[in-house]
Write a protein that holds these residues in place. Structure first.
Motif, PDB file in Angstrom:
ATOM      1  N   ARG A 158       0.845  -1.206   0.000  1.00  0.00           N
ATOM      2  CA  ARG A 158       0.000   0.000   0.000  1.00  0.00           C
ATOM      3  C   ARG A 158       0.872   1.245   0.000  1.00  0.00           C
ATOM      4  O   ARG A 158       1.983   1.237   0.527  1.00  0.00           O
ATOM      5  CB  ARG A 158      -0.870   0.056   1.256  1.00  0.00           C
ATOM      6  N   GLN A 159       0.322   2.315  -0.547  1.00  0.00           N
ATOM      7  CA  GLN A 159       0.972   3.609  -0.455  1.00  0.00           C
ATOM      8  C   GLN A 159       0.686   4.152   0.940  1.00  0.00           C
ATOM      9  O   GLN A 159      -0.468   4.139   1.397  1.00  0.00           O
ATOM     10  CB  GLN A 159       0.424   4.552  -1.524  1.00  0.00           C
ATOM     11  N   LYS A 160       1.730   4.591   1.650  1.00  0.00           N
ATOM     12  CA  LYS A 160       1.553   5.040   3.035  1.00  0.00           C
ATOM     13  C   LYS A 160       0.634   6.246   3.147  1.00  0.00           C
ATOM     14  O   LYS A 160      -0.208   6.305   4.036  1.00  0.00           O
ATOM     15  CB  LYS A 160       2.900   5.387   3.669  1.00  0.00           C
TER      16      LYS A 160
ATOM     17  N   ALA B  10      -3.780   3.481  -0.533  1.00  0.00           N
ATOM     18  CA  ALA B  10      -4.180   2.781  -1.758  1.00  0.00           C
ATOM     19  C   ALA B  10      -3.377   1.494  -1.925  1.00  0.00           C
ATOM     20  O   ALA B  10      -2.163   1.474  -1.708  1.00  0.00           O
ATOM     21  CB  ALA B  10      -3.970   3.676  -2.970  1.00  0.00           C
ATOM     22  N   ILE B  11      -4.072   0.424  -2.294  1.00  0.00           N
ATOM     23  CA  ILE B  11      -3.398  -0.839  -2.562  1.00  0.00           C
ATOM     24  C   ILE B  11      -2.755  -0.747  -3.940  1.00  0.00           C
ATOM     25  O   ILE B  11      -3.435  -0.479  -4.932  1.00  0.00           O
ATOM     26  CB  ILE B  11      -4.384  -2.016  -2.510  1.00  0.00           C
ATOM     27  N   LEU B  12      -1.442  -0.939  -3.987  1.00  0.00           N
ATOM     28  CA  LEU B  12      -0.701  -0.838  -5.235  1.00  0.00           C
ATOM     29  C   LEU B  12      -0.420  -2.187  -5.866  1.00  0.00           C
ATOM     30  O   LEU B  12      -0.290  -2.287  -7.086  1.00  0.00           O
ATOM     31  CB  LEU B  12       0.621  -0.102  -4.990  1.00  0.00           C
TER      32      LEU B  12
ATOM     33  N   ASP C 137      10.020  -5.535  -5.496  1.00  0.00           N
ATOM     34  CA  ASP C 137      10.540  -5.645  -6.861  1.00  0.00           C
ATOM     35  C   ASP C 137       9.437  -6.028  -7.844  1.00  0.00           C
ATOM     36  O   ASP C 137       9.345  -5.484  -8.945  1.00  0.00           O
ATOM     37  CB  ASP C 137      11.671  -6.676  -6.935  1.00  0.00           C
ATOM     38  N   ALA C 138       8.569  -6.953  -7.454  1.00  0.00           N
ATOM     39  CA  ALA C 138       7.469  -7.383  -8.320  1.00  0.00           C
ATOM     40  C   ALA C 138       6.502  -6.230  -8.578  1.00  0.00           C
ATOM     41  O   ALA C 138       6.033  -6.041  -9.704  1.00  0.00           O
ATOM     42  CB  ALA C 138       6.745  -8.574  -7.696  1.00  0.00           C
ATOM     43  N   MET C 139       6.205  -5.449  -7.546  1.00  0.00           N
ATOM     44  CA  MET C 139       5.325  -4.288  -7.708  1.00  0.00           C
ATOM     45  C   MET C 139       5.926  -3.317  -8.719  1.00  0.00           C
ATOM     46  O   MET C 139       5.244  -2.829  -9.615  1.00  0.00           O
ATOM     47  CB  MET C 139       5.119  -3.578  -6.371  1.00  0.00           C
TER      48      MET C 139
END
Length: 60
Positions: A7-9, A13-15, A28-30
């Motif tokens: 998530r973005q702190k 939001a779930i990234l 890394d996968a994100m």
């Protein structure tokens, strides 16, 4: 492998959600899904905003 959620702190939001060996691999996968080679290639402004990486314990 485990399931991780990133998530973005600032906004919560779930990234990214997916399987990875550890938090570093999940980051890394994100980044790869966002079009970057790995987490270290993300722009400094994005990394400075911060990410929360959580290992999800899913029970079936």
């Amino acid at each position: 492998m485990s399931i991780f959620q990133i998530r973005q702190k600032t906004s919560g939001a779930i990234l990214w959600t997916g399987s990875a060996d550890d938090e570093h691999t999940a980051l890394d996968a994100m980044a790869r899904e966002a079009g970057y080679p790995d987490y270290s290639a993300l722009p400094d402004t994005l990394r400075a905003a911060g990410f929360e990486t959580a290992k999800l314990d899913l029970i079936s």
